[in-house]
Design an enzyme around this catalytic site. Structure first.
Site, PDB file in Angstrom:
ATOM      1  N   ASP A 318      22.294 -22.435 -82.747  1.00 23.35           N
ATOM      2  CA  ASP A 318      22.721 -21.059 -82.916  1.00 23.35           C
ATOM      3  C   ASP A 318      23.988 -21.047 -83.770  1.00 23.35           C
ATOM      4  OD1 ASP A 318      22.816 -18.335 -82.613  1.00 23.35           O
ATOM      5  OD2 ASP A 318      23.708 -18.382 -80.623  1.00 23.35           O
ATOM      6  N   ASP A 587      23.284 -21.198 -76.024  1.00 25.96           N
ATOM      7  CA  ASP A 587      23.961 -20.894 -74.767  1.00 25.96           C
ATOM      8  C   ASP A 587      23.566 -19.553 -74.161  1.00 25.96           C
ATOM      9  OD1 ASP A 587      25.094 -19.227 -76.613  1.00 25.96           O
ATOM     10  OD2 ASP A 587      27.182 -19.710 -76.128  1.00 25.96           O
TER      11      ASP A 587
END
Length: 855
Positions: A318, A587
């Protein structure tokens, strides 16, 4: 909305911990080597007549138990560390609840009145219909609908990947198609950045968007490249065993007419071809790697992930918080043409400092941008707040009115969205000059703002004018402003990101970005950290592609933006189809499916619970530099595991190659079954120290994956070469030592036992490195010591045959089973049997001799 009390606890789906017995059983049955060794142990125990057979069976079973339990307890320790991280946080929400409020002095039988109060309620106790109050810093406790909101900004990055906070308010947006974009809805998994609100809970627990997505993540994980590689190698050795063991049984049974002994020898050969210590060697190597990673604040939840770390050649990650700092900073303050302008920064500072509402992240970034204490003190002394016009979602700007103390003049300073601020400007400022805001100038100013947006900035415009002095000001005073310039914000790259990506690339790992954020911002960040972005794909384009088209596209596309969770999974699956080993770092709840689909799922201790549960590895520091260290550690672990596999497979194959030849040529068994097991066990124990060995730098320079064909080539090449030493030993024992009769079979068997153990253990020093052994590369001290000790133990055991009665790899009886195919003379019979022969009739002596039982 009435409260529902039957909705269950307000928690998302979580991994259910398996019972201890079930987990141990699963570890056992998923490894074919464990099943094979257990089956051979049972056969050996059931058919064995001697104590040595029972010991052999126990040894095999002990190997399985050690391998299974070492892996279980190491992973259990990591899981406990994760549970402790979770237990450190206890979350509550402010809600209205009806509670009993006893009246002082009231009669004990009188009903207790109930009142409605604001209470701190554990989040898992909330139910649909509860009225909750939100403030800056609060978690959104469930899916809810806003009843009222004041300057409410919500961070939804865990759900969408968007790093910038989004505005929320109580008015519904009729034309919104995506629920996550609805302006009056907030979702579990997000949090309040600034502002306040009152809301009613619409869904809790598994019924929330977060819970539904989390529920899709629990269950069986995808088999990783390491698991597949171990399985393929195990089945390869089992196939060899299925050929070699029956061959040894048939050859020795036909030539020696001792079918029971031939069967026990064939069982030993099956064990000898099986890398029985592989599960334990793997567990030891992985556990050692996990301990090393723990020192670097990395929790390894699943041991196999250590090796997969070294095998990955594509790391998908990400953007937010990984490449970037996950915070907003003021990156630029410019005039209308994009040139840096300090006056613009001062006006922005005055606007952010003097507003009386709750400051958002952008205001904090502006205040942090003025570092000079003297400059701050000057602005404090020179300007005084007179009034303000608060922000609202219609105007999309806020203004403060300040008094210049040196001149007593009043100024209005407006800061807000570019289009809405330009709408109340009538002129522009440039280098102390003011010009009318003509259509041409308006296009030029908008072009500068558009360029900033394309570079990944979030730009706000700043308008100022001197205003007449009066007692109160309103939004009507926001007119005829002079456009001063722009303040541009960015979630900046981490200082370590560029170096880490360069290090990963140098080690053969390509970095690809998979994010829910927009492609413009993502491409800009990538350029800053050294990722060349010539091509990119967005979620809508991926949705329209077939699997084959996506697989081809992933080869030269480094950035995938505006992805939903399932699109991230599709990208990872496409990379798998193209032969890559993939790691994924994320996350948020939107990263959960991708974490499970990857060969290595990596998360951080601040991640949402379901992301941590889906991950194989948890970082206590969200840094790509730690990943680069993990990649190298993984390659060391895999390199040492592969050393054992190559050494054991080639050595065992060579021994069996020698076994078949000797079985055909010799009139007796070339080696005893218990000697085969003991040789294997001693050698394998000497290799338990391979985890401490160093790996050649050349080997660590690129990703390493399972190469079954390469292992087979190595085995077929080195195995027969090692047999040359055996056949030389056979010649020495037969022609020079004189161990060429059945009476001297013990000597021959012991001689081959010692030579085989010594050559196997010492050849390790040659096979373990691609460099010149002993000159360019030395084995580690523990591996060297273990090899020497095992060799000495093997030699010592040959001196203990009288005391051990044959248990430690020596003959179980002082007699020999003679084959009818090989007639013998009386002088070939052991002297201990000659008295028995004297009592026999001479004509029967030959039959008696042939019937004597020997080993």
């Amino acid at each position: 909305m009435p409260r529902s009390t039957s909705s269950g606890p307000n928690i998302g789906a979580q991994e259910k911990k398996k019972p201890f017995v079930l987990e141990i059983l699963e570890r056992f049955i998923t490894n074919p080597i464990n099943i094979l060794l257990t089956a051979l142990a049972i056969i050996t125990w059931a058919t064995g007549e001697e104590l040595s057979d029972k010991i052999s069976a126990l040894i095999m079973f002990a190997m399985v138990v050690m391998a299974v339990f070492v892996a279980h307890f190491q992973e259990a320790r990591s899981s406990n560390a994760v549970e402790k991280l979770r237990a450190m946080v206890s979350n509550t929400a402010t809600a209205k609840r009806e509670v009993d409020e006893p009246v002082a002095g009231a009669d004990g039988d009188a009903p207790v009145p109930r009142v409605v109060k604001k209470l701190e309620v554990p989040i898992d106790a909330l139910v649909p219909g509860d009225l909750v109050f939100l403030a800056a810093g609060d978690m959104i406790p469930a899916d809810l609908r806003l009843l009222s909101a004041k300057d409410l900004f919500v961070n939804q990055s865990a759900l969408t990947g968007e790093s910038m906070p989004v505005e929320k308010f109580a008015v519904a947006d009729a034309d919104t198609k995506n629920a996550l974009e609805a302006r009056n809805l907030c979702f579990m998994g997000s949090n309040v950045v600034s502002g306040s609100a009152t809301a009613v809970l619409a869904a809790t627990g598994a019924q929330t968007y977060f819970g539904a997505l989390a529920g899709s993540l629990v269950g069986q994980r995808v088999q990783t490249s390491f698991d597949k590689g171990v399985g393929r190698f195990a089945w390869l050795m089992i196939r060899f065993m299925a050929v070699m063991a029956p061959l040894v049984f048939v050859i020795n049974g036909l030539t020696k007419h001792a079918w029971y002994d031939a069967f026990m020898l064939a069982v030993s050969v099956a064990v000898g071809l099986t890398p029985e210590m592989l599960p334990m060697i793997v567990a030891i190597n992985l556990a050692k790697g996990a301990l090393k990673m723990a020192k670097k604040e990395v929790i390894v939840k699943r041991l196999n992930a250590i090796q997969n770390f070294g095998a990955i050649d594509v790391l998908c990650t990400d953007k937010t918080g990984t490449l970037t700092q996950d915070r907003v900073i003021l990156e630029r303050h410019t005039d209308i043409y994009g040139d840096e302008n300090e006056k613009v920064l001062e006006f922005a500072w005055l606007n952010s400092y003097h507003q009386t509402g709750l400051r958002n992240l952008l205001d904090e970034a502006v205040l942090d941008a003025v570092h000079d204490a003297d400059r701050v003190q000057h602005l404090h002394a020179e300007y005084t707040l007179v009034d303000e016009v608060p922000f609202d979602f219609t105007r999309r700007r806020m203004s403060v009115i300040v008094k210049a103390n040196s001149s007593s003049k009043h100024f209005i300073i407006a800061k807000g969205a570019v289009a809405e601020t330009l709408a109340v400007c009538s002129s522009v400022a440039h280098e102390e000059h003011y010009q009318a805001l003509t259509a041409q100038k308006l296009d030029e100013v908008k072009a500068v703002a558009r360029d900033m947006n394309e570079d990944g900035f979030r730009a706000l415009a700043l308008g100022v004018r001197e205003i007449e002095i009066k007692s109160a000001y309103s939004r009507e005073d926001e007119r005829d402003l002079t456009m001063m310039g722009f303040v541009a914000f960015l979630d900046p790259p981490k200082d370590s990101a560029a170096d880490a990506i360069q290090a990963l690339n140098a080690n053969g790992v390509a970095v690809k970005i998979l994010t829910g954020d927009n492609d413009t911002v993502t491409r800009n960040v990538c350029r800053q950290v050294g990722i060349q972005v010539d091509k990119w794909l967005t979620g809508p384009k991926i949705e329209a592609m077939s699997d084959e088209e996506l697989t081809l596209a992933t080869r030269d596309t480094p950035v995938f933006a505006r992805l939903n969770p399932q699109q991230k999974v599709r990208v990872i699956q496409a990379l798998h189809r193209d032969g890559h080993v993939v790691g994924f770092m994320g996350d948020g709840i939107n990263d959960g499916p991708a974490l499970r689909a990857a060969d290595v799922g990596i998360s951080v201790d601040t991640a949402v619970d379901i992301a941590k549960e889906s991950a194989d590895i948890i970082l206590l520091e969200k840094s790509l530099l730690v990943l680069e260290e993990g990649v190298i550690e993984g390659r060391k672990v895999f390199g040492n595991i592969l050393k054992y596999i190559k050494m054991t497979a080639s050595s065992n194959f060579g021994n069996m190659f020698s076994m078949i030849g000797a079985s055909v040529l010799l009139p007796f068994f070339p080696i005893l079954s218990v000697q085969v097991l003991l040789n294997n066990l001693l050698y394998d124990f000497s290799q338990t120290a391979v985890a401490s060995d160093e790996v050649d730098p050349e080997y660590l320079a690129k990703p390493r994956q399972w190469d079954l064909k390469g292992i087979m080539r190595f085995m077929f090449y080195i195995g027969p070469i090692s047999s040359i030493f055996d056949y030389v030993t056979f010649g020495v024992l037969w022609f020079l030592v004189g161990a060429n009769t059945i009476a001297h079979a013990k000597l021959f068997q012991t001689g081959w036992f010692i030579e085989s153990l010594l050559s196997q253990t010492l050849i390790v020093h040659v096979i373990r490195t691609g460099r010149v052994p002993f000159l360019q590369s030395w084995a580690s001290l523990p591996l060297t010591i273990s090899g020497v000790v095992i060799c000495l133990v093997g030699i010592a055991l040959t001196r203990l045959r009288a005391a051990t009665g044959g248990i430690l790899g020596l003959p179980r009886r002082d007699s020999y089973r003679l084959s009818r195919a090989h007639p013998v003379r009386e002088d070939q019979v052991d002297p201990a049997f000659r008295p028995a022969l004297i009592a026999c009739a001479s004509g029967a002596r030959a039959a008696v001799i042939r019937a004597i039982i020997v080993r």
